[in-house]
Write a protein that holds these residues in place. Structure first.
Motif, PDB file in Angstrom:
ATOM      1  N   THR A  35      -9.626  -3.581   7.038  1.00 34.33           N
ATOM      2  CA  THR A  35     -10.308  -4.816   7.232  1.00 34.33           C
ATOM      3  C   THR A  35      -9.441  -6.024   7.974  1.00 34.33           C
ATOM      4  O   THR A  35      -9.939  -7.053   8.714  1.00 34.33           O
TER       5      THR A  35
ATOM      6  N   THR B 175       0.751  -1.054  -0.034  1.00 30.52           N
ATOM      7  CA  THR B 175       0.095   0.031  -0.043  1.00 30.52           C
ATOM      8  C   THR B 175       0.996   1.006  -0.118  1.00 30.52           C
ATOM      9  O   THR B 175       0.889   1.948  -1.043  1.00 30.52           O
TER      10      THR B 175
ATOM     11  N   THR C 236      -7.462  -0.414   2.121  1.00 27.73           N
ATOM     12  CA  THR C 236      -8.832  -1.160   2.476  1.00 27.73           C
ATOM     13  C   THR C 236      -8.433  -2.485   3.208  1.00 27.73           C
ATOM     14  O   THR C 236      -8.769  -2.615   4.550  1.00 27.73           O
ATOM     15  N   ASN C 237      -7.323  -3.419   2.949  1.00 29.57           N
ATOM     16  CA  ASN C 237      -7.051  -4.405   3.506  1.00 29.57           C
ATOM     17  C   ASN C 237      -6.193  -4.180   4.802  1.00 29.57           C
ATOM     18  O   ASN C 237      -6.398  -4.787   5.733  1.00 29.57           O
TER      19      ASN C 237
ATOM     20  N   ALA D 220     -10.330  -6.478   0.844  1.00 25.88           N
ATOM     21  CA  ALA D 220     -11.023  -6.571   2.034  1.00 25.88           C
ATOM     22  C   ALA D 220     -11.124  -8.259   2.364  1.00 25.88           C
ATOM     23  O   ALA D 220     -10.911  -8.596   3.513  1.00 25.88           O
TER      24      ALA D 220
ATOM     25  N   VAL E  42     -10.922  -3.254  -4.439  1.00 21.93           N
ATOM     26  CA  VAL E  42     -11.217  -2.740  -2.834  1.00 21.93           C
ATOM     27  C   VAL E  42     -12.059  -4.115  -2.237  1.00 21.93           C
ATOM     28  O   VAL E  42     -11.364  -4.577  -1.116  1.00 21.93           O
TER      29      VAL E  42
END
Length: 449
Positions: free
Chosen positions: A279, A159, A275-276, A334, A330
């Motif tokens: 989540t 990221t 997003t990861n 997730a 995304v």
């Protein structure tokens, strides 16, 4: 009264004594992840065929798998801190060789050698810290502690790493950006190694009297001594095989076939794993509440089976519709988080051999870094991108089925008179679970399974 920093970390599920480690891991993996979004097409621009580039990443993954296993096995024998030092030193030496010898030569054998040697580095650092967490975190919050680990890991790789690359490349070029990555990695590595004072990670974790040979061999034989550990390691391999395969295959596909710009692809990759990050925390906490096995099987295995296919078919249908491409990316990021409680589950599968169980899990994690690129290398030519995507979707479906076999078999808890509470940063003795449990003590077993 305001919360002290330690109580805040405790509430969040972070072992307070290891808080610097999470920050250092974030910075370290950011440096490692800087190359993730562009190294594959960069090597192709040097004149290396796409299938050969995939093999470069495959060799990197093979050495990474070996290093990941050693991270757990050696942490048992030497302590995680020493293994993290070894990982940091290995990265510095091999990265310099890759940049000063392999890349300038443009010689395929040297690229294989240079990048392959570099695969030894980051698993030693990152997965040794994972073993440290397993030794220190309270069992009832193990899922949350692991969730924070994987959030820091994926926040860096890929990221923030991809985002950093998108900002640096226009100013200092691809090669200059790779040099900048070295500085980021060194800073990230020194933060936990110099600032963590927790004593457990500085010493041997293996049982007293166990010989080094017994410990090393045991971290492999546990794969068949306890078939559930072998199954868990396989699930971990299947978990991120698609991720590492996609990092080889999707940059070229999204740019040349779908029509995104290189900058758009790098931002999409950053958003996928941003997003990861969130989540990972969510599913760590969900696992602590509803059961680790349930979370991994349904949110991870089944979820990724669907999201992997969607990630391919939606962009194929709509083309360079950036918002929709980001949306399906995304979703994939997730659902990858659904596997986060697997690390916690493994500590209860083999509570008296946590180091060996984590070594097996690390071996699976490392194996995913070469299985994914290997699948791309073998099948991209004959099957195309769509065919490879179906293989990865099948991996996730198999992982869901395997996870459903991972039941703990510990005896019911026996009351202990006058228990002495331990500090949050101390090593916990394993807490036995009921035979059908799939999460921490007090967490409900999954319904209908």
């Amino acid at each position: 009264m305001t919360n002290t920093p330690s109580s805040v970390f405790t509430r969040l599920g972070i072992p307070p004594a290891l808080s610097w480690g999470y920050l250092g891991l974030l910075i370290f993996m950011t440096g490692v992840g800087i190359e993730a979004g562009y190294l594959s097409p960069y090597l192709e621009d040097l004149g290396i065929p796409a299938s050969s580039v995939a093999m470069v990443f495959t060799v990197y993954g093979v050495t990474g798998a070996v290093a990941a296993w050693f991270a757990g096995a050696l942490s048992d024998l030497w302590g995680p801190r020493r293994v993290m030092w070894a990982g940091l030193a290995a990265f510095a030496v091999t990265h310099v060789f890759f940049l000063t010898v392999a890349i300038p030569s443009k010689a395929y054998p040297l690229l294989l050698l240079g990048y392959g040697l570099r695969g030894l580095a980051f698993p030693l650092f990152a997965y040794a810290f994972l073993v440290w967490i397993a030794a220190v975190a309270p069992q009832r919050r193990m899922g949350s502690a692991m969730g924070w680990f994987w959030s820091a890991f994926s926040a860096g790789l890929p990221t923030l790493g991809s985002l950093t690359a998108s900002l640096l490349i226009p100013h200092i070029g691809e090669l200059g950006t790779l040099w900048a990555a070295l500085g980021v990695v060194v800073v990230g590595g020194l933060v936990p190694l110099l600032l963590i004072r927790e004593p457990t990670g500085s010493g041997r974790l293996a049982p007293v009297g166990e010989s080094p040979v017994t410990g090393l061999v045991g971290s492999l034989t546990i794969l068949y001594r306890d078939p559930r550990v072998g199954a868990g390691a396989t699930v971990r391999m299947l978990n991120t095989a698609s991720q590492f395969g996609f990092l080889v295959m999707l940059p070229t596909w999204f740019v040349k076939e779908i029509g995104l710009s290189n900058a758009q692809w790098l931002r999409l990759l950053a958003l996928m794993f941003a997003t990861n990050i969130v989540t990972n925390l969510v599913f760590g906490m969900v696992g602590d509440k509803v059961g680790w096995r349930t979370t991994v099987a349904w949110f991870g295995g089944v979820g990724c089976t669907v999201s992997t296919l969607v990630l391919y078919y939606v962009p194929s249908a709509v083309g360079a519709q950036y918002a929709l491409c980001v949306l399906v990316a995304v979703l994939y990021g997730a659902t990858l988080s659904g596997y986060v409680p697997l690390s916690a589950l493994m500590t209860d599968i083999a509570p008296t051999h946590k180091g060996q169980a984590m070594a097996a899990l690390n071996l699976g994690a490392g194996a995913s870094t070469f299985v994914g690129p290997l699948v791309v290398s073998l099948f991209l030519g004959p099957l195309g991108v769509g065919g490879v995507v179906w293989i990865f979707a099948g991996f996730h479906a198999v992982s869901a089925l395997l996870t459903l076999t991972l039941r703990t078999t510990a005896p019911a808890t026996v009351p202990v008179p006058n228990p002495v509470p331990a500090a949050d940063s101390a090593v916990r003795l394993p807490q036995p679970l009921p035979a059908d449990a799939t999460g921490p003590v007090g967490a409900p077993a999954p319904k209908g399974l």
